[in-house]
Design an enzyme around this catalytic site. Structure first.
Site, PDB file in Angstrom:
ATOM      1  N   THR A   1       7.983  12.108   5.660  1.00  0.00           N
ATOM      2  CA  THR A   1       7.559  10.718   5.506  1.00  0.00           C
ATOM      3  C   THR A   1       7.583  10.276   4.047  1.00  0.00           C
ATOM      4  O   THR A   1       7.361  11.095   3.138  1.00  0.00           O
ATOM      5  CB  THR A   1       6.123  10.548   6.042  1.00  0.00           C
TER       6      THR A   1
ATOM      7  N   TYR B   1      -2.483  12.475   5.467  1.00  0.00           N
ATOM      8  CA  TYR B   1      -1.238  12.409   6.249  1.00  0.00           C
ATOM      9  C   TYR B   1      -0.058  12.866   5.394  1.00  0.00           C
ATOM     10  O   TYR B   1       0.696  13.773   5.774  1.00  0.00           O
ATOM     11  CB  TYR B   1      -1.029  10.972   6.758  1.00  0.00           C
TER      12      TYR B   1
HETATM   13  C1  UD1 Z   1       2.477   4.756   7.226  1.00  0.00           C
HETATM   14  C2  UD1 Z   1       3.216   5.807   6.476  1.00  0.00           C
HETATM   15  C3  UD1 Z   1       4.526   6.081   7.119  1.00  0.00           C
HETATM   16  C4  UD1 Z   1       4.308   6.433   8.543  1.00  0.00           C
HETATM   17  C5  UD1 Z   1       3.527   5.324   9.218  1.00  0.00           C
HETATM   18  C6  UD1 Z   1       3.171   5.737  10.612  1.00  0.00           C
HETATM   19  C7  UD1 Z   1       2.503   5.586   4.131  1.00  0.00           C
HETATM   20  C8  UD1 Z   1       2.859   5.057   2.804  1.00  0.00           C
HETATM   21  N1  UD1 Z   1       3.411   5.367   5.111  1.00  0.00           N
HETATM   22  O1  UD1 Z   1       3.163   3.554   7.082  1.00  0.00           O
HETATM   23  O2  UD1 Z   1       5.177   7.146   6.480  1.00  0.00           O
HETATM   24  O3  UD1 Z   1       5.543   6.647   9.175  1.00  0.00           O
HETATM   25  O4  UD1 Z   1       2.329   5.104   8.543  1.00  0.00           O
HETATM   26  O5  UD1 Z   1       2.134   4.983  11.112  1.00  0.00           O
HETATM   27  O6  UD1 Z   1       1.494   6.206   4.300  1.00  0.00           O
HETATM   28  N2  UD1 Z   1      -0.404  -3.960   7.877  1.00  0.00           N
HETATM   29  C9  UD1 Z   1      -1.184  -5.106   8.011  1.00  0.00           C
HETATM   30  N3  UD1 Z   1      -1.760  -5.346   9.218  1.00  0.00           N
HETATM   31  C10 UD1 Z   1      -1.592  -4.520  10.300  1.00  0.00           C
HETATM   32  C11 UD1 Z   1      -0.801  -3.356  10.146  1.00  0.00           C
HETATM   33  C12 UD1 Z   1      -0.240  -3.121   8.919  1.00  0.00           C
HETATM   34  O7  UD1 Z   1      -1.352  -5.869   7.072  1.00  0.00           O
HETATM   35  O8  UD1 Z   1      -2.159  -4.795  11.376  1.00  0.00           O
HETATM   36  C13 UD1 Z   1       0.262  -3.708   6.583  1.00  0.00           C
HETATM   37  C14 UD1 Z   1      -0.144  -2.398   5.915  1.00  0.00           C
HETATM   38  O9  UD1 Z   1      -1.251  -2.550   5.090  1.00  0.00           O
HETATM   39  C15 UD1 Z   1       1.142  -2.074   5.149  1.00  0.00           C
HETATM   40  C16 UD1 Z   1       2.256  -2.598   6.057  1.00  0.00           C
HETATM   41  O10 UD1 Z   1       1.630  -3.594   6.866  1.00  0.00           O
HETATM   42  O11 UD1 Z   1       1.205  -2.787   3.947  1.00  0.00           O
HETATM   43  C17 UD1 Z   1       2.849  -1.550   6.953  1.00  0.00           C
HETATM   44  O12 UD1 Z   1       1.799  -0.840   7.605  1.00  0.00           O
HETATM   45  P1  UD1 Z   1       2.104   0.166   8.818  1.00  0.00           P
HETATM   46  O13 UD1 Z   1       3.112  -0.451   9.722  1.00  0.00           O
HETATM   47  O14 UD1 Z   1       0.808   0.581   9.384  1.00  0.00           O
HETATM   48  O15 UD1 Z   1       2.809   1.400   8.143  1.00  0.00           O
HETATM   49  P2  UD1 Z   1       2.412   2.219   6.811  1.00  0.00           P
HETATM   50  O16 UD1 Z   1       0.958   2.452   6.736  1.00  0.00           O
HETATM   51  O17 UD1 Z   1       3.109   1.608   5.653  1.00  0.00           O
END
Ligand code: UD1
Length: 325
Positions: free
Chosen positions: A117, A141
């Site tokens: 990841t 993680y």
């Molecule tokens: C993380 C991991 C990634 C993994 C994934 C699996 C990191 C940097 N990355 O991705 O390797 O494959 O989890 O779950 O740790 N967001 C919102 N609202 C929401 C959901 C997300 O604002 O309801 C934002 C998050 O804060 C982030 C972006 O959207 O900025 C993407 O979030 P998400 O899709 O959860 O993935 P990551 O946490 O980036």
């Protein structure tokens, strides 16, 4: 010869199984169905329900099947959950990988592909991030995956064992033929959640942080279509089969989108305004994470589905399928 796919009933693993079956390969899936879904494993792939960390289950699989390569997708993937329950992550991601690697060495399985990841980079000092960027994860993680990478590297050094560790950026979208997609009801991924809100399955979308040092204050990620990610695995498998050396590569496109840009894309695809609320950043979330895909492209990777609208439309189509079921 058979390919073992752990986590083959899950989101990414199920797409891997479809791609292998499409190529006419024999597939055995090992999945404990904790988040996986039995129906996503299509015949003629064989499903063994069990835990990757269980040495006895692995032994039986290796004795009963002529396994040639292990593709290891099973694991836990939710960053805030890893902050709250780190030992579960070290068990599901690190200890389970150790068990599978040990079984491969014992049964002389020489090819291994590992789902790593971008979270191994933490808050990277440079953007885009290359494989040479120091890996300093900021959450359990990422650390649980990085430990596994180290184990694989040490094992490859000591034994006749070759691996590819693929560092996924933000995987999204669904099979273009509509056969699989992100199906976990409580999924936390942004694109999945935005599609659920667009279709009325969830009441609102919370933006986790609006004050990051990014172009619009929201988090930036390199969203990659699951089919392009799977193509990278096929490439890695073929490379190891033809005697290629072990390698570790980023899989992302090299461009990032903010949360607000993703929301706009989902609103456009669904022709529906989302109910959005502004919230605090989540524990362990870096502001921006964008890949330098130079290495995987130099190995022959040619992504096809990088357009954000294409990714969002396929995710939305799958969400509609789930709602209709
Ligand atoms: C993380 C991991 C990634 C993994 C994934 C699996 C990191 C940097 N990355 O991705 O390797 O494959 O989890 O779950 O740790 N967001 C919102 N609202 C929401 C959901 C997300 O604002 O309801 C934002 C998050 O804060 C982030 C972006 O959207 O900025 C993407 O979030 P998400 O899709 O959860 O993935 P990551 O946490 O980036």
């Amino acid at each position: 010869m058979t390919v073992l796919v752990t986590g083959g009933a899950g989101y990414i693993g199920s797409h891997m199984v479809l791609a292998l079956l499409d190529r006419g390969e024999d597939v055995v899936v090992l999945d404990n169905l904790s988040t996986g879904i039995r129906e996503l494993v299509r015949a003629p792939a064989k499903l063994v329900v069990g835990d990757v960390a269980d040495a006895a289950t692995l032994k039986t699989i290796f004795q009963q099947n002529d396994i040639e390569a292990a593709l290891h997708f099973a694991g836990s993937v939710v960053v805030p959950e890893s902050v709250a329950n780190p030992l579960e992550y070290y068990r599901n991601n690190s200890a389970a990988t150790r068990a599978l690697t040990a079984a491969c060495v014992e049964h002389r399985i020489q090819r291994f592909i590992f789902s790593s990841t971008a979270a191994v980079y933490g808050i990277p000092a440079e953007s885009p991030v290359a494989e040479t960027t120091p890996a300093i994860p900021i959450n359990p993680y990422g650390r649980s995956k990085l430990v596994s990478e180290w184990m694989l590297a040490d094992t490859a050094h000591a034994h006749n064992f070759h691996y590819a560790a693929l560092r996924y950026f933000n995987v999204a979208g669904a099979d273009p033929e509509g056969r699989s997609g992100q199906s976990t009801p409580r999924a936390t991924h942004l694109i999945k959640r935005a599609c659920q809100v667009a279709l009325g399955s969830e009441p609102q979308l919370e933006i986790f942080g609006t004050d990051f040092p990014t172009r619009d204050g929201t988090g930036i990620r390199d969203y990659i279509h699951v089919t392009d990610l799977i193509d990278a695995h096929l490439l890695a498998l073929d490379r190891l089969r033809s005697g290629g050396k072990s390698f570790c590569a980023n899989v992302g496109y090299g461009r990032g989108f903010s949360v607000l840009e993703v929301i706009a894309a989902v609103e456009g695809a669904a022709a529906h305004k989302l109910n959005v609320v502004h919230g605090k950043p989540r524990a362990g979330d870096p502001p921006a994470l964008v890949s330098d895909p130079g290495l995987i492209k130099s190995l022959g990777w040619q992504p096809k589905y990088g357009d954000l609208d294409t990714i969002v439309q396929s995710a939305l189509a799958w969400e509609r399928t789930l709602r209709a079921a």
